[in-house]
Scaffold this active site. Sequence first.
Site, PDB file in Angstrom:
ATOM      1  N   ASP A   7      24.007  19.062  19.865  1.00  0.00           N
ATOM      2  CA  ASP A   7      22.722  18.451  19.516  1.00  0.00           C
ATOM      3  C   ASP A   7      21.557  19.415  19.752  1.00  0.00           C
ATOM      4  O   ASP A   7      21.588  20.205  20.691  1.00  0.00           O
ATOM      5  CB  ASP A   7      22.521  17.177  20.349  1.00  0.00           C
ATOM      6  CG  ASP A   7      21.403  16.314  19.799  1.00  0.00           C
ATOM      7  OD1 ASP A   7      21.006  16.501  18.624  1.00  0.00           O
ATOM      8  OD2 ASP A   7      20.912  15.449  20.537  1.00  0.00           O
ATOM      9  N   ASN A  24      25.918  10.695  10.119  1.00  0.00           N
ATOM     10  CA  ASN A  24      25.170  11.889   9.660  1.00  0.00           C
ATOM     11  C   ASN A  24      25.049  11.996   8.138  1.00  0.00           C
ATOM     12  O   ASN A  24      24.232  12.772   7.629  1.00  0.00           O
ATOM     13  CB  ASN A  24      25.798  13.183  10.212  1.00  0.00           C
ATOM     14  CG  ASN A  24      25.527  13.400  11.683  1.00  0.00           C
ATOM     15  OD1 ASN A  24      26.305  14.026  12.391  1.00  0.00           O
ATOM     16  ND2 ASN A  24      24.414  12.879  12.178  1.00  0.00           N
TER      17      ASN A  24
HETATM   18  C1  FPP Z   1      22.959  17.858  15.672  1.00  0.00           C
HETATM   19  O1  FPP Z   1      21.689  18.487  15.774  1.00  0.00           O
HETATM   20  C2  FPP Z   1      23.876  18.686  14.884  1.00  0.00           C
HETATM   21  C3  FPP Z   1      24.542  18.270  13.769  1.00  0.00           C
HETATM   22  C4  FPP Z   1      24.451  16.891  13.251  1.00  0.00           C
HETATM   23  C5  FPP Z   1      25.413  19.187  12.973  1.00  0.00           C
HETATM   24  C6  FPP Z   1      26.238  20.158  13.772  1.00  0.00           C
HETATM   25  C7  FPP Z   1      26.905  21.049  12.820  1.00  0.00           C
HETATM   26  C8  FPP Z   1      27.093  22.371  12.967  1.00  0.00           C
HETATM   27  C9  FPP Z   1      26.694  23.101  14.200  1.00  0.00           C
HETATM   28  C10 FPP Z   1      27.668  23.184  11.846  1.00  0.00           C
HETATM   29  C11 FPP Z   1      29.162  23.166  11.624  1.00  0.00           C
HETATM   30  C12 FPP Z   1      29.966  23.025  12.844  1.00  0.00           C
HETATM   31  C13 FPP Z   1      31.037  23.776  13.182  1.00  0.00           C
HETATM   32  C14 FPP Z   1      31.782  23.337  14.395  1.00  0.00           C
HETATM   33  C15 FPP Z   1      31.492  24.969  12.478  1.00  0.00           C
HETATM   34  P1  FPP Z   1      20.441  17.778  15.122  1.00  0.00           P
HETATM   35  O2  FPP Z   1      20.283  18.236  13.738  1.00  0.00           O
HETATM   36  O3  FPP Z   1      20.563  16.288  15.287  1.00  0.00           O
HETATM   37  O4  FPP Z   1      19.282  18.346  16.032  1.00  0.00           O
HETATM   38  P2  FPP Z   1      17.923  17.615  16.364  1.00  0.00           P
HETATM   39  O5  FPP Z   1      18.253  16.443  17.253  1.00  0.00           O
HETATM   40  O6  FPP Z   1      17.156  18.674  17.092  1.00  0.00           O
HETATM   41  O7  FPP Z   1      17.282  17.220  15.068  1.00  0.00           O
END
Ligand code: FPP
Length: 251
Positions: free
Chosen positions: A31, A79
Amino acid sequence: MAFSFFRKKQGDVAGQVDFDHLPRHIAIILDGNGRWAKRRGLPRTAGHRAGSENFRTIATYCRDIGIQYLTVYAFSTENWKRPKDEVETIMGLLKKYLLEAIDTMERDNVRLHFMGDLSVLTPELQDLAAQCNAISARLTGCLCSICINYGGRAEIVHAAQSFANDCLTGAVKPGDLTEETFENYLYSGHIPSPDLLIRPGGEQRLSNFLLWQCAYSEFYFTPVLWPDFSKRELLKAIANYQHRSRRFGGV
Ligand code: FPP
């Protein structure tokens, strides 16, 4: 000692970690990618790119220090509500990661496993995941589970449906169901429950991640955003975990 090189590299924090009694299974909610990008004036997708690279760094480090199981929450069933370009970027990063993994996992002895309903992914992504599973079957190293289109409640419902189907075919009887037999119907049936659950990004909630499996996990929350969650931050989390007294309901 086997991992002295990696210990020295992380300096003072490494001195606080007992590397002979590491958590067997660490789960991480990835996150903070969006906020990481915003703070730099970049699009959210840049945050996911940085987050994906950090996953590679942390997964490799877990293998190096001897963590046996690493499970990450990469994409939840919720998501899909995100803007189309953001979802496409995340799926693109996943594809890039899997393509690279297919070439390197044998050399690195890292196994990959996927949890979640993959049937909605593109056939190409499903095929890449299947190739990773096939290679993993020949390996013995750290098992990295990537949760995609995953939700803890959906997982439990899916397991209940599978059990009910087995009852219908006569393979099992309702009375056969115990906590242990039910676990075999979960995506994580073959791996132990997480000892330590880490959530970077400042929120202090589970967000539908591993609801069954985290019944007795120790939780570690940190405001550090996922792309900044370094090896040192991981060691801090492990050192903190090692000061906990785990009683599993006993005294
Ligand atoms: C949450 O941060 C993150 C996600 C929903 C996506 C995570 C995906 C990756 C890191 C890419 C692919 C993964 C792998 C394992 C290769 P957020 O966007 O909710 O952050 P925020 O809360 O700051 O908005």
